[in-house]
Enzyme design. Structure first.
Site, PDB file in Angstrom:
ATOM      1  N   CYS A   1       0.827  -1.211   0.000  1.00 21.62           N
ATOM      2  CA  CYS A   1       0.000   0.000   0.000  1.00 21.62           C
ATOM      3  C   CYS A   1       0.865   1.268   0.000  1.00 21.62           C
ATOM      4  O   CYS A   1       0.459   2.295  -0.548  1.00 21.62           O
ATOM      5  CB  CYS A   1      -0.932   0.007   1.206  1.00 21.62           C
TER       6      CYS A   1
ATOM      7  N   ASN B   1      -7.587   5.762  -2.724  1.00 18.54           N
ATOM      8  CA  ASN B   1      -7.298   4.584  -1.900  1.00 18.54           C
ATOM      9  C   ASN B   1      -7.142   3.350  -2.790  1.00 18.54           C
ATOM     10  O   ASN B   1      -8.006   3.049  -3.629  1.00 18.54           O
ATOM     11  CB  ASN B   1      -8.434   4.376  -0.899  1.00 18.54           C
TER      12      ASN B   1
ATOM     13  N   HIS C   1      -1.751   0.596   6.770  1.00 21.38           N
ATOM     14  CA  HIS C   1      -2.323   0.936   5.459  1.00 21.38           C
ATOM     15  C   HIS C   1      -2.141   2.424   5.167  1.00 21.38           C
ATOM     16  O   HIS C   1      -2.359   3.282   6.019  1.00 21.38           O
ATOM     17  CB  HIS C   1      -3.812   0.590   5.410  1.00 21.38           C
TER      18      HIS C   1
END
Length: 352
Positions: free
Chosen positions: A14, A134, A119
């Site tokens: 991520c 995202n 994250h």
């Protein structure tokens, strides 16, 4: 929306997706970020060694895993910050006292990096509109100016750390295009997990439907249709059974009538006795002629004539009376047949 660069989640990379979505291109790879992490680990080791390589703290530091990366693909905020320094960009904590004193409206910024646990994701302004980039989403999510402050506040309440990206971001095609036009989003993107779950459910439903079609020989007949068909077949069988009963009754009555007629035909010759011989017939004729001659020679008294006429009338009326009795029996039989048929019909209507 197609011009916006959006990397979707792969493994635990991520941090890489966050940086590339921020810069709008494939600027960093796991190898490059790992190199930055190793460089940071070496700098930390050298600082610890200043206290003595034989010290307990140094030996403990060497035994601990890296705090800047792990085997899953996670990278620390230090790695992300050092990667952005290459492009002249700096991270400032959004809720720090230093930044809050500046009283800057979020819509006047250019981008944010958000972190919760392990994250990372980017919120960036492209053209004149804000987008949530995202990597866990199936695509960019449009955020209105009025909703941006509320969105960031909600993230903070959920435990996210928010960093403001300061500096000039590299030029990108999406930013240039969205300076001229505004996009509209009819449907918000879903989380990748939700999309996969929905696709899995659709595959399961498709498999179940194919199984039902296979069981029903491809007719696709539903349970409700099957029940209606079974009821229709049952009513049809009842009607056929009633028709068969009615036909059987008709045949039985017909055979009974035929048997009665045969008995009557058989009774007639039985009442007449045995057949006389030719000699007996000759004698009877002679006796009859003699009797006729005697009657012609001796006229009968008036009372006797009346008696003979009455007797003759009685003998003439007897066949008619027998015929009348016979017709009365046939009428009674026909009435019985009619009543039987009406009974069968009433039973048939009752079952229907």
């Amino acid at each position: 929306m197609e011009s916006i660069f959006h990397e979707k989640q792969e493994g635990s990379l991520c941090a890489q997706h966050c940086l590339n979505n921020l810069l709008q291109g494939e600027y960093f790879s796991p190898v490059e970020l790992s190199s930055i992490a190793h460089q940071l680990d070496e700098e930390e080791r050298m600082r610890m060694a200043e206290g003595g390589v034989t010290s307990e703290d140094y030996r403990t530091f060497l035994q601990q895993p890296s705090g800047n990366m792990d085997d899953s693909g996670f990278f620390s905020i230090q790695v992300i910050s050092n990667a952005l320094k290459v492009w002249g960009l700096e991270l400032i904590l959004f809720n720090s006292p230093e930044y809050q004193r500046l009283r800057i409206d979020p819509i006047n910024e250019r981008s944010f990096i958000c972190n919760y646990k392990e994250h990372w994701f980017t919120v960036r302004k492209l053209g004149k509109q804000w987008f949530n980039l995202n990597s866990l989403l199936t695509g960019p999510e449009l955020i209105s100016d009025t909703y941006l402050a509320l969105f960031l506040a909600q993230l903070q309440q959920e435990g996210y750390s928010i960093f403001v990206v300061k500096g000039d971001l590299p030029d990108c095609e999406a930013d240039q295009l969205l300076q001229m036009i505004r996009v509209q989003q009819m449907h918000r993107p879903k989380l990748i997990g939700e999309e996969l779950a929905q696709l899995k459910e659709q595959r399961v439903q498709k498999t179940d439907l194919e199984h039902v079609l296979e069981v029903n020989d491809g007719t696709g007949m539903l349970d409700e249709d099957e029940e209606e068909l079974q009821r229709a077949l049952a009513l049809s069988r009842q009607e056929i059974d009633m028709e068969d009963e009615e036909a059987d009754l008709r045949r039985a009555i017909q055979l009974s009538m035929q048997g009665t007629s045969r008995n009557r035909c058989q009774d007639i010759p039985q009442t007449s006795g045995s057949h006389p011989t030719s000699e007996e017939l000759r004698k009877r004729r002679e006796a009859y002629f003699e009797k006729q001659q005697q009657q012609q020679q001796q006229p009968a008294p008036p009372g006797q004539l009346t008696h003979l006429c009455e007797k003759s009338s009685t003998s003439c009326e007897a066949p008619d009376r027998d015929l009348g009795d016979s017709m009365s029996e046939e009428d009674m039989l026909q009435a019985a047949v009619t009543m039987s048929l009406e009974t069968v019909r009433s039973k048939t209507e009752g079952k229907k």
